[in-house]
Design a protein around this motif. Structure first.
Motif: not given
Length: 116
Positions: A45-70
């Motif tokens: 399952e997908f957890v988190a992703g980040i756009d390499w140019i813009s830095g926009h981040t997106y998360y699975s609804s099950s992990v958003k909050g406690p997890f941070t992608i950078s």
């Protein structure tokens, strides 16, 4: 693109871990990087992703909050900071990269085990 993930381990519930993924090779074609996980007996399952140019981040609804992608563009690496871990977060975590519309480059997994 070659992806090397690290940082997994054993942690108690409520603890934190930081996963790291270093990309090498044809990284100029990468437009996004992300993390997936697969628990025993479950589908990946997908957890988190980040756009390499813009830095926009997106998360699975099950992990958003406690997890941070950078990301660190200079090091071609992506981090996943995982806080407030719970036993249900136990899984093999995979780093992935996309050069188009889907993730199609995969690193080896790193095991995350959260004890109760």
């Amino acid at each position: 693109v070659q992806l090397q993930a690290s940082g997994g381990g054993l942690v108690q519930a409520g603890g934190s871990l930081q996963l790291s993924c270093a990309a090498s090779g044809r990284t100029f074609s990468t437009n996004a990087m992300g993390w997936f996980r697969q628990a025993p007996g479950k589908e990946r399952e997908f957890v988190a992703g980040i756009d390499w140019i813009s830095g926009h981040t997106y998360y699975s609804s099950s992990v958003k909050g406690p997890f941070t992608i950078s990301k660190d563009n200079a090091k071609n690496s992506v981090l996943l900071q995982m806080n407030s871990l719970a036993p249900e977060d136990t899984a093999v975590y995979y780093c992935a990269a996309s050069a188009g519309s889907k993730y199609d480059q995969w690193g080896q997994g790193t095991q995350v085990t959260v004890s109760s």
